[in-house]
Design an enzyme around this catalytic site. Structure first.
Site, PDB file in Angstrom:
ATOM      1  CB  CYS A 173      -0.966   0.165   1.346  1.00 14.34           C
ATOM      2  SG  CYS A 173      -1.947   1.479   1.634  1.00 14.34           S
ATOM      3  CB  CYS A 182      -0.435   2.460   4.064  1.00 16.30           C
ATOM      4  SG  CYS A 182      -1.996   1.681   3.506  1.00 16.30           S
ATOM      5  CG  ASP A 183       3.350   1.257   4.487  1.00 14.48           C
ATOM      6  OD1 ASP A 183       2.979   1.618   5.465  1.00 14.48           O
ATOM      7  OD2 ASP A 183       2.996   0.157   4.095  1.00 14.48           O
TER       8      ASP A 183
END
Ligand code: NAP
Length: 325
Positions: free
Chosen positions: A148, A151-152
């Site tokens: 992701c 997200c990261d």
């Protein structure tokens, strides 16, 4: 338990609750099904599952959903979907199905918190990113390996990262990663990308993105975090170790349908077989979204399937349970 099918209405009894429409999943398909079922006065209950909002909630921007010419954040989009469904009476439960019995109606659905007896069931359980299954992948997940970018990505500011895959997701996420990363190397197993032409053009024009074709990652190496990858050219068999700070994997998805195995007809990849009316082989069980769609997998198509599934659930209740909204 006394279960009067002709006067079926949502009611609670201890840890068992009777519902007309139970929806498994809270992505675009599940929440759109909830909106339609709620507007038909069917008092739907949505089990969010572990990933509240589904995959799109992790997407930075959705640019191809009509009505949002400037694009909309994935998280904001599902929040709006939920708000709209709740406005008409849908109930969202932060719970997951753990066991289902579809052998007779009402269907029994056990969750972490209770048990539901559902007159109709809409499965909108979505899909999960596929893994590479190479040495080091599990070990370094969360320490350099990610599925992701939204997200990261932030953790890879001024770092060098590798992205695996040649589809729309790989290219779209690579372009997003260039906001943070110093360089993004896309590793694709063939010499031709699967992604659509617009994304291909954008990725190829991006000075931070490089392509490594005909190549697979065979091992992810590191200590506390990822330090390098072992790669192999599938045409020449040439192998090498290349330094990198992270590996993002975007090689497709598998449907979240394990719970229904043996009870619903599926294809060899685990997608539930669904007809044009969103019906499965079990009357009263409908599917919306990626659990039954290996082809389109868009927010708009999932939402459309969710709407259709809820309309069909309403027709089913009219015909079989005598419930008139
Ligand atoms: P996808 O289209 O199935 O592409 C998966 C990619 O991963 C392919 O290039 C495939 O290689 C590669 N791959 C699969 N297994 C692999 C393995 N074990 N090792 C290495 N590479 C592997 O999946 P996706 O990109 O997630 O897209 C899924 C659907 O969502 C598509 O319909 C796509 O159009 C849609 N989507 C659309 C957008 C958008 O419109 N903006 C954004 C994201 C996704 P091969 O090409 O050799 O098979």
């Amino acid at each position: 338990m006394d279960f009067n099918l002709t006067n079926f209405s949502t009611s609670k009894s201890g840890d068992v609750e009777q519902v007309r429409v139970l929806i498994i999943g809270s992505g675009p398909a599940g929440l759109t099904a909830a909106l339609y079922a709620a507007r038909a006065d069917l008092e739907p209950v949505v089990l969010t599952g572990m990933e509240h909002g589904g995959q799109v909630s992790l997407t930075y921007t959705v640019e191809n959903y009509p009505g949002f010419p400037e694009g909309i954040g994935g998280q904001e989009m599902v929040e709006r979907f939920q708000k709209q469904a709740e406005r008409f009476g849908a109930r969202i439960e932060f719970d997951s199905a753990t066991d289902v019995d579809l052998s007779k109606r009402p269907f029994r659905i056990k969750t972490y918190n209770k048990e539901y007896l559902a007159e109709t069931l809409i499965i909108a359980s979505g899909a999960t990113p596929r893994h590479l299954n190479v040495v080091g992948e599990t070990e370094f997940t969360g320490r350099g390996v990610s599925y992701c970018a939204t997200c990261d990505g932030w953790f890879f500011k001024d770092k060098d990262v590798y992205v695996v895959g040649g589809g729309d997701s790989a290219l779209e996420e690579s372009i997003f990663l260039t906001r943070y990363a110093k360089s993004v190397t896309i590793v694709h197993r063939r010499d031709e990308l699967r992604a659509g032409p617009i994304l291909q053009k954008r990725a190829m024009e991006n000075p931070k993105i490089n392509f490594l074709y005909d190549t697979v990652i065979t091992e992810i190496i590191g200590k506390d975090a990822v330090k390098s990858v072992h790669v192999k050219n599938v045409k020449t068999n040439e192998e090498s170790e290349r330094p990198t700070d992270g590996v993002f994997v975007f090689i497709g998805h598998d449907p979240n349908t394990q719970l229904f195995r043996g009870q619903l007809d599926m294809d060899e990849r685990g997608y539930i077989k669904v007809d044009q009316l969103m019906k499965t082989n079990v009357p009263g069980v409908f599917v919306g979204g990626e659990a039954g769609d290996p082809n389109f997998r868009q927010v708009i198509t999932s939402a459309g399937m969710g709407a259709a599934a809820a309309m069909q659930a309403g027709h089913f209740l009219d015909e079989h349970v005598g419930y008139v909204s």
